[in-house]
Structures are given as C-alpha cells and as structure tokens.
Scaffold this active site. Structure first.
Site, PDB file in Angstrom:
ATOM      1  N   CYS A 179       0.831  -1.208   0.000  1.00 15.26           N
ATOM      2  CA  CYS A 179       0.000   0.000   0.000  1.00 15.26           C
ATOM      3  C   CYS A 179       0.866   1.259   0.000  1.00 15.26           C
ATOM      4  CB  CYS A 179      -0.942  -0.019   1.208  1.00 15.26           C
ATOM      5  SG  CYS A 179      -2.059   1.397   1.262  1.00 15.26           S
ATOM      6  N   CYS A 182      -0.538   4.174   2.020  1.00 13.79           N
ATOM      7  CA  CYS A 182      -0.384   3.982   3.465  1.00 13.79           C
ATOM      8  C   CYS A 182       1.054   4.228   3.905  1.00 13.79           C
ATOM      9  CB  CYS A 182      -0.747   2.544   3.856  1.00 13.79           C
ATOM     10  SG  CYS A 182      -2.268   1.949   3.136  1.00 13.79           S
ATOM     11  N   ASP A 183       2.006   3.712   3.153  1.00 15.47           N
ATOM     12  CA  ASP A 183       3.379   3.652   3.651  1.00 15.47           C
ATOM     13  C   ASP A 183       4.369   4.552   2.919  1.00 15.47           C
ATOM     14  OD1 ASP A 183       2.477   1.734   5.394  1.00 15.47           O
ATOM     15  OD2 ASP A 183       3.036   0.044   4.103  1.00 15.47           O
TER      16      ASP A 183
HETATM   17  P1  FAD Z   1     -10.263  -5.402   6.975  1.00 17.34           P
HETATM   18  O1  FAD Z   1      -9.326  -4.531   7.698  1.00 17.34           O
HETATM   19  O2  FAD Z   1      -9.795  -6.087   5.753  1.00 17.34           O
HETATM   20  O3  FAD Z   1     -10.783  -6.475   8.045  1.00 17.34           O
HETATM   21  C1  FAD Z   1     -11.693  -7.459   7.727  1.00 17.34           C
HETATM   22  C2  FAD Z   1     -11.521  -8.588   8.735  1.00 17.34           C
HETATM   23  O4  FAD Z   1     -12.738  -9.315   8.818  1.00 17.34           O
HETATM   24  C3  FAD Z   1     -10.528  -9.691   8.310  1.00 17.34           C
HETATM   25  O5  FAD Z   1      -9.208  -9.359   8.558  1.00 17.34           O
HETATM   26  C4  FAD Z   1     -10.982 -10.844   9.191  1.00 17.34           C
HETATM   27  O6  FAD Z   1     -10.432 -10.741  10.476  1.00 17.34           O
HETATM   28  C5  FAD Z   1     -12.475 -10.635   9.272  1.00 17.34           C
HETATM   29  N1  FAD Z   1     -13.152 -11.615   8.407  1.00 17.34           N
HETATM   30  C6  FAD Z   1     -12.913 -11.877   7.091  1.00 17.34           C
HETATM   31  N2  FAD Z   1     -13.724 -12.878   6.662  1.00 17.34           N
HETATM   32  C7  FAD Z   1     -14.480 -13.236   7.735  1.00 17.34           C
HETATM   33  C8  FAD Z   1     -15.499 -14.215   7.931  1.00 17.34           C
HETATM   34  N3  FAD Z   1     -15.924 -15.023   6.949  1.00 17.34           N
HETATM   35  N4  FAD Z   1     -16.050 -14.314   9.174  1.00 17.34           N
HETATM   36  C9  FAD Z   1     -15.641 -13.496  10.192  1.00 17.34           C
HETATM   37  N5  FAD Z   1     -14.686 -12.562  10.056  1.00 17.34           N
HETATM   38  C10 FAD Z   1     -14.111 -12.436   8.836  1.00 17.34           C
HETATM   39  N6  FAD Z   1      -5.053   2.199   5.570  1.00 17.34           N
HETATM   40  C11 FAD Z   1      -4.889   3.441   6.054  1.00 17.34           C
HETATM   41  O7  FAD Z   1      -5.832   4.226   6.071  1.00 17.34           O
HETATM   42  N7  FAD Z   1      -3.668   3.820   6.580  1.00 17.34           N
HETATM   43  C12 FAD Z   1      -2.597   2.996   6.632  1.00 17.34           C
HETATM   44  O8  FAD Z   1      -1.512   3.383   7.084  1.00 17.34           O
HETATM   45  C13 FAD Z   1      -2.763   1.674   6.132  1.00 17.34           C
HETATM   46  N8  FAD Z   1      -1.740   0.787   6.171  1.00 17.34           N
HETATM   47  C14 FAD Z   1      -1.928  -0.477   5.718  1.00 17.34           C
HETATM   48  C15 FAD Z   1      -0.879  -1.376   5.799  1.00 17.34           C
HETATM   49  C16 FAD Z   1      -1.045  -2.671   5.354  1.00 17.34           C
HETATM   50  C17 FAD Z   1       0.108  -3.632   5.464  1.00 17.34           C
HETATM   51  C18 FAD Z   1      -2.297  -3.081   4.797  1.00 17.34           C
HETATM   52  C19 FAD Z   1      -2.484  -4.500   4.314  1.00 17.34           C
HETATM   53  C20 FAD Z   1      -3.334  -2.186   4.693  1.00 17.34           C
HETATM   54  C21 FAD Z   1      -3.171  -0.876   5.147  1.00 17.34           C
HETATM   55  N9  FAD Z   1      -4.195   0.052   5.073  1.00 17.34           N
HETATM   56  C22 FAD Z   1      -4.032   1.306   5.590  1.00 17.34           C
HETATM   57  C23 FAD Z   1      -5.495  -0.298   4.485  1.00 17.34           C
HETATM   58  C24 FAD Z   1      -6.512  -0.570   5.602  1.00 17.34           C
HETATM   59  O9  FAD Z   1      -5.930  -1.451   6.528  1.00 17.34           O
HETATM   60  C25 FAD Z   1      -7.789  -1.141   5.027  1.00 17.34           C
HETATM   61  O10 FAD Z   1      -8.323  -0.259   4.080  1.00 17.34           O
HETATM   62  C26 FAD Z   1      -8.824  -1.348   6.132  1.00 17.34           C
HETATM   63  O11 FAD Z   1      -8.304  -2.162   7.164  1.00 17.34           O
HETATM   64  C27 FAD Z   1     -10.084  -1.992   5.589  1.00 17.34           C
HETATM   65  O12 FAD Z   1     -10.925  -2.192   6.654  1.00 17.34           O
HETATM   66  P2  FAD Z   1     -12.166  -3.176   6.607  1.00 17.34           P
HETATM   67  O13 FAD Z   1     -12.864  -2.956   7.896  1.00 17.34           O
HETATM   68  O14 FAD Z   1     -12.922  -3.016   5.357  1.00 17.34           O
HETATM   69  O15 FAD Z   1     -11.603  -4.666   6.578  1.00 17.34           O
END
Ligand code: FAD
Length: 361
Positions: A179, A182-183
């Site tokens: 990302c 992000c980084d």
């Molecule tokens: P996610 O964070 O993807 O979380 C979803 C979670 O739901 C999964 O991890 C799992 O635990 C759970 N899940 C999945 N399937 C199931 C199931 N069937 N049943 C139950 N639970 C389930 N964004 C920023 O704004 N700033 C940053 O600095 C940043 N740094 C990042 C660094 C990295 C390495 C990564 C990979 C991403 C980064 N991002 C950053 C992006 C950010 O993390 C994502 O946009 C954000 O976390 C998305 O949130 P979300 O709630 O949609 O889902």
C-alpha cells in the site's frame, strides 16, 4: 430468537458499525473471525488489515506522541488480556522509544474496545456459510454454531495478494508493502530507490504516488506492455523518476533486520539473466482479493468478487436487510478511514431499515 443485527468482520468498518449500532441499542453481535494458520497465511486474522502494519500516520486524531503515552493509554483503556497482546510494543528488545505515530494493532484494539464498551458482543469465529435467501438470515460459523439475524452488516474486508517469493514475508513492514498511499510517505522510503511490482492501473498509480517522495521508482513487470489505461501509461512515461523494468519477474527480496530491504532480485523472462535492483522498499501492486467466499451465490458480487452497493452513497446490497461496509465493497479507496466511514453508514442504514420494517423498538 433472531439477533437484531449481526456484523461480520473485525476491521475499522466492522468496529465502527458495531459502535454505532450498539449506541442505537441494537446490541449487535460481531463475528470477528478466527485465529487460525489458514487465516494468518491469507492475511485475514481478527482485527483486519491495519493490525498487520506498524505506524499509521493518516488516521485522523492520532498525532505523534511518546511511545510511553501509548503504553499508558493502552494499559488504561484495555483489559489486562488485551493489553498483553500489545505488551511487546512497549517492553523488551523490540519496544519503540521516543515519539511515533499510532501502530496498527493499537488503533484496532482501541476500536474493538470502544465498541465493546457501549454494548457490542463478540464471537471469535469465522462465518463459514451465509443463508441470505431466507429471513431471518442464517449464519453458520466455522465451528458449526448457527445464528439467525434480522439484519446483517458484512465488513469482511479484503487481503492484498503478495508474490510468495523468498524473504517477502520476512520483510513485510520492514520494506515490503502492499500500500503506497499507506506507507509511501514514511521516512524509510523518502529519497530512496524503490521498486513497484505489477502492470495494472494500481501499479502505475502506486509508482506515480511514490515518485513524489522517492529518489527513483523502478516498476518491475513480467510482460512487455502494461495493462494500465492509456492515460496512466502516458503519465508514467512522462515521469522522469520512474523507470520500467520490462519482462522481469521478482525472484527474491534481499536485506537485513537493521536496514530492512536493500535490493530486489529479478530474472528476465526473455534470457533468464538475473539482476539485483538496489531498493529500500518493494511495493507489491498485483491486486487484492475480497473476503467473500462465504457469500458465493447469495448476493450480487462484481467480477472480482467485491460486494456491489446498489445505490451511490448507500450501503444496501442486492438483498434487502444486508448491508456492506469497508474494503469488501470498495476496491477504490481501500483506506482505514474510508472503511470506518462506510461502517458508520451501514449501521445507520441497518438501523433505519429495521425501524422501517417494524423490527426495532
Ligand atoms: P479489513 O481490515 O480487511 O478487516 C476485515 C476482517 O474481517 C478480516 O481481517 C478478518 O479478520 C475478518 N473476516 C474476514 N472474513 C471473515 C469471515 N468469513 N467471518 C468473520 N470474520 C471475517 N489504511 C490506512 O488508512 N492507513 C494505513 O496506514 C494503512 N496501512 C496499511 C498497511 C497494510 C500492510 C495493509 C495490508 C493495509 C493498510 N491500510 C491502511 C489499508 C486498511 O488497513 C484497510 O483499508 C482497512 O483495514 C479496511 O478495513 P475493513 O474494515 O474493510 O476490513
């Protein structure tokens, strides 16, 4: 009896939805996912993607502060067993000293706790199957339990695809990232040589974004032309800080624990010549996979498997009473704050839908 609202997921979208729904007296039940080796390899452990990273500089409300303050904050905000999971950030050899931004695992623990404080309930398991063609909806967890729900918020996120080459995993958060937004602005990448891997629009966007901070960006692509749109290709070609490395595949990441990544090893797919490209960072931009396996055939997904929102600025899905939030329905912004924003919207949409249908008090 059916639950009023079940939330599936545990990233910023899920906990924000849980916070809003709990404050609206819906007593939401959150399936936060399971801690399994399969989920670790896929990148879907509880607390979502942000918990996989170190410093988060772009989530509003958390300026740099001395690490000791985060330690005290965590000790005060979290129960002992949750504080214990963060202890390594504050104590011992790997503890950070001095001022820093908030770390991903900290912010995610705080979000989870904030939702629990106002009444959200948690099941630490994956939803393995969803029956959405009946009402109440039926969710089957991995360990077999069945839960009925009047309304659902799906916030299961997505996971970045990585290359799977030697040392890539070892240097994640130490020079390997998926990302740039992000980084890219972190000091470790400023004025440095960087490598971006990929050939689609995201790879080109990441390269252009990184060129603002980096000394030089080299885009490694396995073909002799890009899949990215023409306009993006033109922008890339006219950028003096970006160089293409055509017909090359990454075969390894080189570095050490102190400096992180120092070079990326590539092999030519034309003549097999191996080359080491000096780099302080490798940004992998080969796509994301939404976590929607368990929804197959149940509601409308796009061609990449993302849930389709049915209306602009609304979180309604193709099934009435099912709402989606965060990266699982957003292949465009993919940021923690935008995920939290749509989490809030999904909770409000669900609350209003339950009221309209006469399910809420
Ligand atoms: P996610 O964070 O993807 O979380 C979803 C979670 O739901 C999964 O991890 C799992 O635990 C759970 N899940 C999945 N399937 C199931 C199931 N069937 N049943 C139950 N639970 C389930 N964004 C920023 O704004 N700033 C940053 O600095 C940043 N740094 C990042 C660094 C990295 C390495 C990564 C990979 C991403 C980064 N991002 C950053 C992006 C950010 O993390 C994502 O946009 C954000 O976390 C998305 O949130 P979300 O709630 O949609 O889902």
């Amino acid at each position: 009896m059916a639950e009023s609202l079940v939330i599936v997921g545990s990233g910023p979208a899920a906990w924000t939805a849980a916070l809003y729904a709990a404050r609206a007296n819906l007593r939401p039940l959150v399936f936060e996912g399971a801690v399994t080796e399969a989920n670790r390899l896929k990148g879907t452990l509880p607390l979502g993607q942000l918990a996989q990273t170190t410093e988060v500089e772009n989530y509003p409300g958390f300026p740099y502060v001395d690490a000791l303050v985060f330690s005290e904050f965590s000790r005060s905000a979290l129960p002992e067993e949750r504080y214990a999971s963060l202890r390594g950030l504050y104590e011992g050899r790997h503890a950070h000293r001095g001022k820093r931004a908030i770390f991903g695992p900290e912010i995610m623990e705080y979000m989870r706790q904030q939702a629990l404080n106002v009444g959200a309930r948690v099941v630490t398991d994956d939803v393995a199957e969803a029956g959405l063609r009946q009402h109440p909806f039926v969710l089957t967890a991995s360990e077999g339990s069945r839960t009925e729900a009047l309304a659902l918020v799906i916030a299961t996120g997505a996971h970045a695809q990585y290359l799977g080459v030697p040392s890539e995993e070892r240097f994640r958060n130490n020079g390997v990232s998926a990302c740039a937004v992000c980084d890219g602005a972190l000091s470790r990448f400023r004025e440095k040589q960087l490598v971006v891997v990929g050939g689609g629009d995201s790879a080109v966007e990441e390269a252009i974004y990184l060129s603002r901070f980096a000394a030089m960006v080299r885009v490694v692509h396995r073909r002799d032309q890009l899949r990215a749109s023409k306009i993006m290709q033109q922008r890339l070609a006219s950028n003096p800080k970006i160089e293409m490395k055509w017909n090359r595949v990454v075969t390894g990441v080189l570095g050490n624990d102190e400096e992180g990544v120092t070079a990326v090893r590539v092999r030519s797919s034309v003549d097999n010549v191996v080359e080491e490209i000096t780099a302080s960072g490798m940004f992998v931009a080969i796509g994301h996979t939404p976590n929607t396996d368990f929804l197959e055939g149940q509601l409308e997904l796009d061609e990449k498997g993302y849930i389709k929102w049915q209306q602009i600025n609304r979180t309604h899905t193709s099934i009435e009473g099912v709402f989606a939030a965060g990266d699982v329905a957003d292949n465009h912004y993919r940021q923690a704050v935008s995920a939290a924003g749509t989490g809030c919207m999904a909770a409000l949409d669900a609350e209003r839908w339950l009221a309209t249908k006469g399910f809420a008090e």
